[in-house]
Design an enzyme around this catalytic site. Structure first.
Site, PDB file in Angstrom:
ATOM      1  N   HIS A  28      18.143 -29.325  -6.331  1.00  0.00           N
ATOM      2  CA  HIS A  28      17.811 -30.694  -6.711  1.00  0.00           C
ATOM      3  C   HIS A  28      18.375 -30.691  -8.280  1.00  0.00           C
ATOM      4  CE1 HIS A  28      14.291 -33.299  -7.680  1.00  0.00           C
ATOM      5  NE2 HIS A  28      13.856 -32.798  -8.473  1.00  0.00           N
TER       6      HIS A  28
ATOM      7  N   GLU B 275       7.650 -36.085  -5.025  1.00  0.00           N
ATOM      8  CA  GLU B 275       8.301 -34.614  -4.653  1.00  0.00           C
ATOM      9  C   GLU B 275       8.011 -33.559  -4.066  1.00  0.00           C
ATOM     10  OE1 GLU B 275       9.938 -33.788  -9.214  1.00  0.00           O
ATOM     11  OE2 GLU B 275      10.918 -35.555  -9.116  1.00  0.00           O
TER      12      GLU B 275
ATOM     13  N   GLN C  81      10.800 -43.073 -15.815  1.00  0.00           N
ATOM     14  CA  GLN C  81      11.157 -41.455 -16.550  1.00  0.00           C
ATOM     15  C   GLN C  81      12.465 -41.444 -17.115  1.00  0.00           C
ATOM     16  OE1 GLN C  81      11.338 -38.962 -13.243  1.00  0.00           O
ATOM     17  NE2 GLN C  81      12.163 -36.804 -14.206  1.00  0.00           N
TER      18      GLN C  81
END
Lengths: 433, 433
Positions: free
Chosen positions: A140, A205, A246
């Site tokens: 990730h 997530e 973000q």
């Protein structure tokens, strides 16, 4: 040391029929949570068993010693007091409950303490004093790093430091909590200035949550060799993320509003005791990778610090719901995607003197496998929104749409062992307010 | 709206002599805290008055209505319940206490509730559910930005987004708590790999803390026009920082172990009521700076959202202590160094639906003025450790040495008003364990 005893016996049978079946919660699991039965709104500790929940608030009088101490501590509206007792009483409780459920002479005693799970209400298992999210999923980290920093995907500290940051504790909610799409400042690539509005790149997530049992005093540390003793168990964690918010806000101090509008956990704490048979060696690191520094190195942890836990994500869209379809799977991966073990996270967190407390929650970070069938976020599955994925019913997704429901699930398995499940971690995106 | 009433009257006099003097806590201040008197270890709410502390736990029976409600809520071991009541009861309590302290017929009634401050023990005023640290000191952001990112000191988002990140709540301690020098991973510029050891670049940061009163529900927001109503008051905050640990760990997710080994606050909450006379307009932004987005814009906040609060840092070294010397001043600045107002921080924090809770603590970030006499950290005073500062006794410092004690202090002043103080925020660095 690996802890295996009669409570892990795959041949053990209970007088409670659904404890012997193929549910997430067979006799060998015995996960801890907080619930209230139908028609009674007082939350109290419970243990999931088959389709039932055992009321720990009523169990104390049938137990003695450490097990009674544990049941008493679990009788209130959160498991913090039980966690604070550490592994000994928690194990004693597990053994005692296992004994009661496998001894048919105890059925009349225990039946009145068993409630149907379906109509019960589940709560956060513990009050979360502090929540820390790590970044241990190296695949990730590489996938996201490529999107945010194409020239520099994995920063030089990644293989030395278990990277983590403090998250928001107040907005952690139990599975089943729906929430409005967040708003925030978003600066699109072609805009000269940001604008405030609903998130357009809402994501999930797939993470594991690690529940801290007893902690350490401020200024003290937790040696790696004993770090695992400070973990009560695991749960699923959905670290919902607003990618556009973000991208604009995260430098230089990290994600903030992009992550703090809600984080969802599954209600059951799968204890380190229950998980003991599924311990595996930490995946071998590539030859070129640096060895962990001494404060993160432990031979036993290297041999047994990872878990063979399979993790899945399903989605249920509004269209699927209307058509009566089942959720469809987005990915299937394994917890072994962690570059650092849970024990290494605990030891690192306390290594500078920071005090951990019972009920603290640590997130592993998104656990993506090496290929796209196991990517733990839409950001990765859609290659940063550039390549929409197609669902079986023909719908496409780059990021989440209103009324999409996400369902995380997981199970631990091993040859000659009963498979144990984590239950589910669900949440639905509602339109922005 | 500005709240000024008889409790701000500079001519008001109390029958308690030390309430009329030049202490930090004259009659017009009345800050809230938690204390236990000498010989009694039960913490309870109190109000600092001159050299005394008024026991709120015993006051309820002398009050009525909202003031009694507030005193009752403040009678326990934390002020969270009082904060949750919002501004109304807090103001009623202030007015009632002011009336009791200025009415000489009440002296016999109140005297038994007054304890000498010096031998009393002070505690954290509230349980901190979540702690968020902002980065509003634009001079500090520029100074530090130059050191960490010479080519890019102030990032493009800085003047749009009130940059902040989640901090560690469990390690917040009240003034007077000493702590060991933290250890951590440090990578020196000439080393090929990091090593684990004691921090060599230990620093303080001069900040204001903002105590949240009543909060908002998850998914709701707090409009800028009412954001100030959600603030109970201010305190001093020392955001101790391990610069070498920070430099190695902070990318990409922000500071973590570099900041969570301890953060220190002053014990008294200087209420927004007490601070009302010292409100000033938000400093004018340079012409070229963008206007705040609508969700952060409020005409009243622009006119009255800043405070004229002078902030100082003193140091007391081991050598000075041995020589019987007084602490010497390192800097003197003003809270007006904030690029964003406290109300803007609250509105931004909740703008995505994150729920604030009574007792949450927001840090302003380091408040440095435009020149070095007002820099709020050693990192800035020593230009990143390159230019040691010299103390009056000839000692030099780049960063903190063992047994250095830091003392933060502050006061609000205005012409024709009584000056009110914040008390102090102290902490001493002990050798690494």
């Amino acid at each position: 040391m690996t802890y295996i005893d009669e409570t892990h016996d795959p041949k053990a049978q209970s007088w409670l029929e659904d404890a012997n079946g193929h549910s997430d919660f067979p006799l060998q699991n015995l996960p801890l949570g907080v619930f209230s039965p139908e028609g009674d709104d007082k939350p109290r500790g419970g243990i999931a068993i088959g389709d039932h929940i055992l009321d720990l608030g009523g169990l104390e009088s049938h137990l003695s010693g450490d097990a009674a101490l544990a049941a008493k501590a679990a009788g209130g509206s959160s498991l913090n007091a039980l966690f604070a007792l550490g592994a000994g009483p928690r194990r004693a409780l597990r053994r005692a409950v296992f004994a009661l459920l496998t001894d048919s002479t105890k059925e009349n005693l225990i039946r009145p303490l068993l409630f149907s799970a379906t109509p019960s209400t589940l709560y956060l298992p513990a009050h979360v004093g502090d929540y820390t999210d790590f970044y241990t999923g190296i695949n990730h980290a590489e996938n996201v790093g490529k999107l945010f920093r194409p020239d520099n995907p994995l920063l030089p500290n990644y293989k030395y430091v278990p990277i983590g940051y403090h998250g928001r504790a107040s907005s952690i909610r139990v599975s089943g909590t729906n929430f409005p799409r967040p708003k925030g400042q978003i600066k699109t690539p072609d805009a000269s200035e940001p604008a405030f509005g609903p998130c357009h790149r809402l994501d999930y997530e797939l993470e594991m949550g690690i529940w801290v049992s007893h902690g350490n005093d401020l200024g003290d540390t937790i040696p790696i060799a004993s770090a695992k003793q400070h973990i009560a168990g695991l749960c699923l964690l959905n670290d919902w993320s607003a990618r556009d918010i973000q991208a604009w806000e995260y430098q230089p101090l990290g994600p903030f509003l992009a992550k703090n509008f809600i984080s969802t956990v599954s209600p059951w704490v799968i204890t380190t005791e229950a998980l003991a048979p599924y311990q595996v060696a930490q995946p071998a690191r590539p030859e070129d990778d640096p060895k962990p520094l001494a404060y993160l190195s432990d031979a036993e942890d290297q041999k047994t610090g990872a878990y063979n836990v399979i993790m899945e994500v399903h989605i249920l869209t509004e269209k699927m719901r209307a058509a009566g379809e089942e959720p469809c799977r987005l990915s299937k991966g394994n917890m072994s995607a962690m570059y650092w073990t849970a024990a290494q996270l605990v030891a690192h967190h306390a290594s500078g003197g920071c005090n951990l407390q019972p009920g603290d929650l640590l997130g592993t970070g998104t656990l993506s496998g090496a290929d796209s069938s196991s990517y733990g976020s839409l950001l990765e599955l859609s290659n940063g929104g550039k390549a929409p994925i197609t669902l079986p019913n023909g719908e496409t997704r780059t990021f989440l749409e209103d009324n999409d429901e996400l369902i995380l699930s997981a199970y631990a398995e091993r040859e000659n062992r009963v498979r144990i499940g984590f239950g589910s971690c669900r949440g639905k995106v509602q339109p922005a307010r």
